[in-house]
Structures are given as structure tokens and as C-alpha cells.
Design a protein around this motif. Structure first.
Motif, short mmCIF file in Angstrom:
data_model
loop_
_atom_site.label_atom_id
_atom_site.label_comp_id
_atom_site.label_asym_id
_atom_site.label_seq_id
_atom_site.Cartn_x
_atom_site.Cartn_y
_atom_site.Cartn_z
N SER A 6 71.26 33.50 -67.93
CA SER A 6 72.25 33.83 -66.71
C SER A 6 73.68 34.52 -67.30
O SER A 6 73.92 34.15 -68.58
CB SER A 6 72.95 32.75 -65.84
N TRP A 32 69.89 35.72 -61.83
CA TRP A 32 70.52 35.36 -62.91
C TRP A 32 71.67 36.11 -63.42
O TRP A 32 72.29 35.84 -64.39
CB TRP A 32 69.40 35.46 -64.08
N GLU A 34 75.41 36.93 -62.32
CA GLU A 34 76.46 36.19 -61.60
C GLU A 34 77.61 37.50 -61.40
O GLU A 34 78.29 37.89 -62.38
CB GLU A 34 77.14 35.17 -61.96
#
Length: 253
Positions: A6, A32, A34
């Protein structure tokens, strides 16, 4: 193919816009990634706050307010004015000895060393600002039809253009950035191609340039293709980090 680790994508808005321009990306990009829309003073949820109208002050404020988000794995993204701010933030983080982004993504912008001061309209002239909005595209027609929305938009645009106008490029203080630099541009934008290509001089490691059909808001006109490219470049960034920081060579796409 394994899912990349991520990463936070901090998104800085273009002139006249709020962080809401990036909200839909949360649904459209892989989980993944953000998406962290960065709201600037004077708009959106911060409409009651005074505008910041100086480039260095805006960069400093972003670095303070987003300190928590700029930890761990993060990447800076900006479109138009946002690209210039992202560049300034990366330079300031390096100067402060703070953690650096894994990459800088710059969209719809001349390189900092190649900015054209004459491109911006008179920020005190509503007619000139309105004409600029029409030329750039990307502003919903309902905004032009509402006196209240136009007042808000023109005030925001004028303040943001003053931020851009206050930017000063100094080669001695703006050495190439030590992280990958991925640039995105529209073929029909009125920014001359050499001014966009000059971003390569600001990259000390990997550099890519992806061209899209469309004008200044190609990222909306061809959103699916654009977000595919963003995902591809972020995948490369995360793969390089997993491999110990090795980056691909410069490339133009």
C-alpha cells in the motif's frame, strides 16, 4: 502478479479547485493506493479560512498540516498549480531533512525552470479570469450560470494564480530531486511541449513522461486511460522500493 504494498497518494489541486476533484479516485483506483486529497485554505471544507497567496507560505503550510500523512510510503501528485506545489513540497522536505516521497507525479504543468509568467491572466480582472476558465475547460457549466458559484470560483482562482505568480525558480536552491519523477501531459494543452519535457532536468533518478489526447484537463477527458497510467507508474514505484530503491532509466511515452 502480486498486489503491490500500500502507498498513500497525496493529491494537490489545480488552481481554482478544491480537494474534491480527487474524491472519485478513491473508487476508481486499486485499494492498495490510498488517495489523500489535500484541501488548501479558502475552499471546500476550509472555505471559511483566508486564502494563502504566497507560494513559499503555501508549501510550508502543506508540510506542517500534512506531516502525519507524509510518513511511511507516500507519493506526491499535483495537477497544474498542484504540480508546482508538489515540487515545492518535495524540495522543502529535503531541505528540512524530513522523509521524502517515493516519487513525484506532476500533471498538466510546465517544469519549474520553464514557467511562463505571461501565461497567467490579470488576477484582479474577473473577465480575464472567466475567459481563462473557459479556455482551460474543466469547469461545469452550472458554475458559469450561478453568480454565487462564479464569485467563489473567481476568488479562489485569483488567489491561486497569485500563489503561482509568487513562485521563483532558483537553480542553486532547486537541484534535481532524488526520487522518481513521473509526468503526465495533454497533447492539446496550450503548454508548449518543450516546457513539459524540461521536467526531466529536475529528476536525478527515474523519469517518465506520458502524453494523452486532450487539453489541460486531459485527466478528466480520458480518465480511465489516465488512471491506468497512474496505477502503472505507482506499481513501478512500489516495485523499485521493494527491490531496494533501484529505478528504471529515463523514458518518454
Amino acid at each position: 502478479m502480486p498486489v503491490p504494498a500500500s502507498v498513500s497518494l497525496l493529491c494537490l489541486p489545480c488552481a481554482g479547485a478544491s480537494a474534491s476533484m480527487y474524491l472519485r479516485w478513491r473508487r476508481l483506483l486499486p485499494r492498495w493506493i490510498e488517495v489523500v486529497p489535500v484541501e488548501l485554505p479558502g475552499r471546500g471544507a476550509r472555505v471559511g479560512e483566508p486564502f494563502v497567496e504566497n507560494f513559499d507560505a503555501q508549501v510550508e503550510r502543506i508540510c506542517v498540516e500534512q506531516a502525519r500523512a507524509m510518513q511511511g510510503a507516500f507519493v506526491l501528485f499535483g495537477h497544474s498549480m498542484g504540480a508546482l506545489l508538489a515540487y515545492g513540497v518535495a524540495q522543502r522536505l529535503r531541505m528540512l531533512g524530513r522523509p521524502l516521497p517515493r516519487a513525484l507525479f506532476a500533471s498538466g504543468s510546465s517544469a519549474p525552470s520553464q514557467r511562463d509568467p505571461g501565461r497567467l491572466p490579470d488576477t484582479r480582472d474577473d473577465a480575464a479570469l472567466t475567459a481563462d476558465l473557459r479556455k482551460q475547460g474543466g469547469t461545469p457549466e452550472e458554475v458559469f450560470a450561478s453568480a454565487e458559484l462564479m464569485r467563489i470560483t473567481l476568488d479562489t482562482l485569483g488567489a491561486d494564480y497569485r500563489v503561482c505568480d509568487s513562485f521563483t525558480y532558483t537553480a542553486d536552491a532547486s537541484s534535481p530531486l532524488p526520487m522518481p519523477l513521473h509526468v503526465f501531459a495533454g497533447r492539446q494543452d496550450d503548454i508548449d511541449a518543450p516546457r513539459v519535457e524540461a521536467w526531466s532536468a529536475h529528476a536525478a533518478s527515474a523519469f517518465t513522461l506520458d502524453w494523452f489526447d486532450g487539453g489541460h484537463f486531459f485527466l478528466r477527458q480520458h480518465e480511465a486511460a489516465f488512471l491506468d497510467a497512474v496505477t502503472r507508474r505507482l506499481t513501478q514505484v512500489q516495485a523499485a522500493a521493494a527491490a531496494g530503491g533501484r529505478h528504471a532509466p529515463h523514458a518518454l511515452a
